[in-house]
Design an enzyme around this catalytic site. Structure first.
Site, PDB file in Angstrom:
ATOM      1  N   GLY A  44       0.757  -1.243   0.000  1.00 27.26           N
ATOM      2  CA  GLY A  44       0.000   0.000   0.000  1.00 27.26           C
ATOM      3  C   GLY A  44       0.789   1.296   0.000  1.00 27.26           C
ATOM      4  O   GLY A  44       0.312   2.309  -0.498  1.00 27.26           O
ATOM      5  N   ASP A 103      -5.107   1.406  10.484  1.00 31.40           N
ATOM      6  CA  ASP A 103      -6.517   1.085  10.697  1.00 31.40           C
ATOM      7  C   ASP A 103      -6.659   0.566  12.139  1.00 31.40           C
ATOM      8  O   ASP A 103      -6.841   1.344  13.077  1.00 31.40           O
ATOM      9  CB  ASP A 103      -6.892   0.042   9.631  1.00 31.40           C
ATOM     10  CG  ASP A 103      -8.370  -0.239   9.540  1.00 31.40           C
ATOM     11  OD1 ASP A 103      -9.119   0.182  10.426  1.00 31.40           O
ATOM     12  OD2 ASP A 103      -8.791  -0.901   8.581  1.00 31.40           O
ATOM     13  N   THR A 104      -6.518  -0.743  12.354  1.00 33.10           N
ATOM     14  CA  THR A 104      -6.586  -1.265  13.726  1.00 33.10           C
ATOM     15  C   THR A 104      -5.310  -0.955  14.507  1.00 33.10           C
ATOM     16  O   THR A 104      -5.327  -0.932  15.736  1.00 33.10           O
ATOM     17  CB  THR A 104      -6.756  -2.797  13.728  1.00 33.10           C
ATOM     18  OG1 THR A 104      -5.585  -3.381  13.135  1.00 33.10           O
ATOM     19  CG2 THR A 104      -8.000  -3.216  12.952  1.00 33.10           C
ATOM     20  N   GLY A 105      -4.195  -0.763  13.784  1.00 32.67           N
ATOM     21  CA  GLY A 105      -2.906  -0.488  14.423  1.00 32.67           C
ATOM     22  C   GLY A 105      -2.049  -1.736  14.599  1.00 32.67           C
ATOM     23  O   GLY A 105      -0.873  -1.634  14.938  1.00 32.67           O
ATOM     24  N   THR A 107      -0.711  -3.831  12.418  1.00 34.11           N
ATOM     25  CA  THR A 107       0.447  -3.954  11.507  1.00 34.11           C
ATOM     26  C   THR A 107       1.587  -3.066  11.988  1.00 34.11           C
ATOM     27  O   THR A 107       2.739  -3.508  12.089  1.00 34.11           O
ATOM     28  CB  THR A 107       0.039  -3.551  10.065  1.00 34.11           C
ATOM     29  OG1 THR A 107      -1.066  -4.361   9.668  1.00 34.11           O
ATOM     30  CG2 THR A 107       1.184  -3.732   9.097  1.00 34.11           C
ATOM     31  N   LEU A 108       1.269  -1.807  12.281  1.00 30.69           N
ATOM     32  CA  LEU A 108       2.322  -0.868  12.685  1.00 30.69           C
ATOM     33  C   LEU A 108       2.939  -1.274  14.021  1.00 30.69           C
ATOM     34  O   LEU A 108       4.156  -1.189  14.204  1.00 30.69           O
ATOM     35  CB  LEU A 108       1.745   0.550  12.751  1.00 30.69           C
ATOM     36  CG  LEU A 108       2.765   1.674  12.791  1.00 30.69           C
ATOM     37  CD1 LEU A 108       3.742   1.583  11.626  1.00 30.69           C
ATOM     38  CD2 LEU A 108       2.083   3.025  12.791  1.00 30.69           C
ATOM     39  N   LYS A 131      -7.203   6.021  10.740  1.00 28.76           N
ATOM     40  CA  LYS A 131      -8.617   5.814  11.071  1.00 28.76           C
ATOM     41  C   LYS A 131      -8.731   5.667  12.578  1.00 28.76           C
ATOM     42  O   LYS A 131      -8.763   4.545  13.101  1.00 28.76           O
ATOM     43  CB  LYS A 131      -9.101   4.489  10.449  1.00 28.76           C
ATOM     44  CG  LYS A 131      -9.618   4.580   9.044  1.00 28.76           C
ATOM     45  CD  LYS A 131     -10.233   3.235   8.656  1.00 28.76           C
ATOM     46  CE  LYS A 131     -10.861   3.276   7.296  1.00 28.76           C
ATOM     47  NZ  LYS A 131     -11.410   1.962   6.905  1.00 28.76           N
ATOM     48  N   ASP A 159      -6.023  -0.488  -1.943  1.00 23.94           N
ATOM     49  CA  ASP A 159      -6.835  -1.295  -2.853  1.00 23.94           C
ATOM     50  C   ASP A 159      -8.089  -1.850  -2.183  1.00 23.94           C
ATOM     51  O   ASP A 159      -8.204  -1.841  -0.949  1.00 23.94           O
ATOM     52  CB  ASP A 159      -6.025  -2.492  -3.347  1.00 23.94           C
ATOM     53  CG  ASP A 159      -5.823  -3.526  -2.230  1.00 23.94           C
ATOM     54  OD1 ASP A 159      -5.369  -3.135  -1.134  1.00 23.94           O
ATOM     55  OD2 ASP A 159      -6.156  -4.710  -2.431  1.00 23.94           O
ATOM     56  N   ARG A 165      -5.976   0.386  -6.871  1.00 20.88           N
ATOM     57  CA  ARG A 165      -4.752   0.761  -6.152  1.00 20.88           C
ATOM     58  C   ARG A 165      -4.060   1.964  -6.810  1.00 20.88           C
ATOM     59  O   ARG A 165      -3.433   2.769  -6.134  1.00 20.88           O
ATOM     60  CB  ARG A 165      -3.792  -0.436  -6.119  1.00 20.88           C
ATOM     61  CG  ARG A 165      -2.891  -0.439  -4.906  1.00 20.88           C
ATOM     62  CD  ARG A 165      -1.888  -1.553  -4.984  1.00 20.88           C
ATOM     63  NE  ARG A 165      -2.262  -2.824  -4.404  1.00 20.88           N
ATOM     64  CZ  ARG A 165      -2.314  -3.097  -3.105  1.00 20.88           C
ATOM     65  NH1 ARG A 165      -2.061  -2.162  -2.225  1.00 20.88           N
ATOM     66  NH2 ARG A 165      -2.623  -4.300  -2.682  1.00 20.88           N
TER      67      ARG A 165
HETATM   68  C1  PRP Z   1      -3.054  -2.333   4.864  1.00 23.38           C
HETATM   69  C2  PRP Z   1      -2.158  -1.123   5.055  1.00 23.38           C
HETATM   70  C3  PRP Z   1      -1.469  -1.394   6.349  1.00 23.38           C
HETATM   71  C4  PRP Z   1      -2.458  -2.246   7.124  1.00 23.38           C
HETATM   72  C5  PRP Z   1      -3.115  -1.404   8.172  1.00 23.38           C
HETATM   73  O1  PRP Z   1      -2.338  -3.353   4.258  1.00 23.38           O
HETATM   74  O2  PRP Z   1      -1.259  -0.985   3.993  1.00 23.38           O
HETATM   75  O3  PRP Z   1      -0.251  -2.087   6.170  1.00 23.38           O
HETATM   76  O4  PRP Z   1      -3.452  -2.705   6.187  1.00 23.38           O
HETATM   77  O5  PRP Z   1      -4.093  -2.156   8.838  1.00 23.38           O
HETATM   78  P1  PRP Z   1      -4.094  -2.376  10.425  1.00 23.38           P
HETATM   79  O6  PRP Z   1      -3.801  -1.048  11.057  1.00 23.38           O
HETATM   80  O7  PRP Z   1      -5.510  -2.861  10.681  1.00 23.38           O
HETATM   81  O8  PRP Z   1      -3.074  -3.411  10.745  1.00 23.38           O
HETATM   82  P2  PRP Z   1      -3.040  -4.634   3.579  1.00 23.38           P
HETATM   83  O9  PRP Z   1      -3.039  -5.769   4.546  1.00 23.38           O
HETATM   84  O10 PRP Z   1      -4.362  -4.222   3.005  1.00 23.38           O
HETATM   85  O11 PRP Z   1      -2.025  -5.022   2.449  1.00 23.38           O
HETATM   86  P3  PRP Z   1      -1.528  -4.192   1.163  1.00 23.38           P
HETATM   87  O12 PRP Z   1      -0.837  -2.948   1.670  1.00 23.38           O
HETATM   88  O13 PRP Z   1      -0.588  -5.119   0.473  1.00 23.38           O
HETATM   89  O14 PRP Z   1      -2.753  -3.851   0.330  1.00 23.38           O
END
Ligand code: PRP
Length: 178
Positions: A44, A103-105, A107-108, A131, A159, A165
């Site tokens: 992304g 989004d939920t946080g 991943t970060l 968000k 996307d 995308r």
């Molecule tokens: C999206 C975005 C972040 C993650 C955020 O990636 O790029 O990495 O979700 O979400 P979170 O805060 O709920 O963890 P996605 O999994 O859609 O993959 P992509 O970037 O390859 O589309």
């Protein structure tokens, strides 16, 4: 899949203006820190990283990292798995994680912990979109482009099932219409 282009939430002009502002802020904050490592989170962040990195006025290096988040439909399970680590050595370096959206946080939060294990000098975070209404875990975001509501957004790297995308703006879609 709808034939109509997604309605505009954030225009190309507004994105461009905000990216320039973020680049100026980051350039000022890192002015005396030497070469900063920008770590783009695939897929992304690729457009945001491309635009932001070219507007910085400080020495910088680009790395990429890839993770896979387990979701059921649009709902995150919170489990994150590393698919591809950074290639270069980031030990002792200043790292800035570049995300398209928090989004939920989950991943970060995972990425901060994972990158800290490489023993960098510092780890900071930058997200084009945030968000706050979707947060499930607390995570520090040092630079935020725009706060948005709970709408589903596409474009500028984001996307919906790999669609939209490369739209040049941030649009909204209703997943129920897709
Ligand atoms: C999206 C975005 C972040 C993650 C955020 O990636 O790029 O990495 O979700 O979400 P979170 O805060 O709920 O963890 P996605 O999994 O859609 O993959 P992509 O970037 O390859 O589309």
């Amino acid at each position: 899949m709808s034939e109509q282009p997604p309605p505009v939430l954030i225009s190309e002009t507004d994105i461009d203006k905000r990216v320039r502002e973020l680049a100026a802020e980051i350039s000022a904050d890192y002015a005396d820190k030497g070469n900063v490592v920008l770590v783009g989170v695939l897929k992304g962040s690729f457009i945001f990283l491309a635009d932001l990195s070219r507007r910085l006025s400080i020495p910088r290096t680009v790395e990429f990292i890839a993770v896979s988040s387990y979701r059921s439909g649009s709902v995150s399970s919170g489990a994150v798995r590393l698919v591809m680590d950074v290639r270069g050595n980031i030990e002792g370096r200043h790292v800035l994680i570049i995300e398209d959206i928090v989004d939920t946080g989950h991943t970060l939060k995972y990425l901060i912990g994972m990158l800290k294990s490489h023993r960098p000098a510092s780890v900071k975070t930058c997200a084009l979109l945030h968000k706050p209404g979707s947060a499930q875990v607390e995570v520090p975001i040092d630079y935020i482009g725009f706060g948005i509501g709970n709408e589903w957004v596409v474009g500028y790297g984001l996307d919906y099932a790999e669609h939209d995308r490369t739209l040049p703006y941030i649009g909204t879609i209703d997943p129920d219409d897709q």
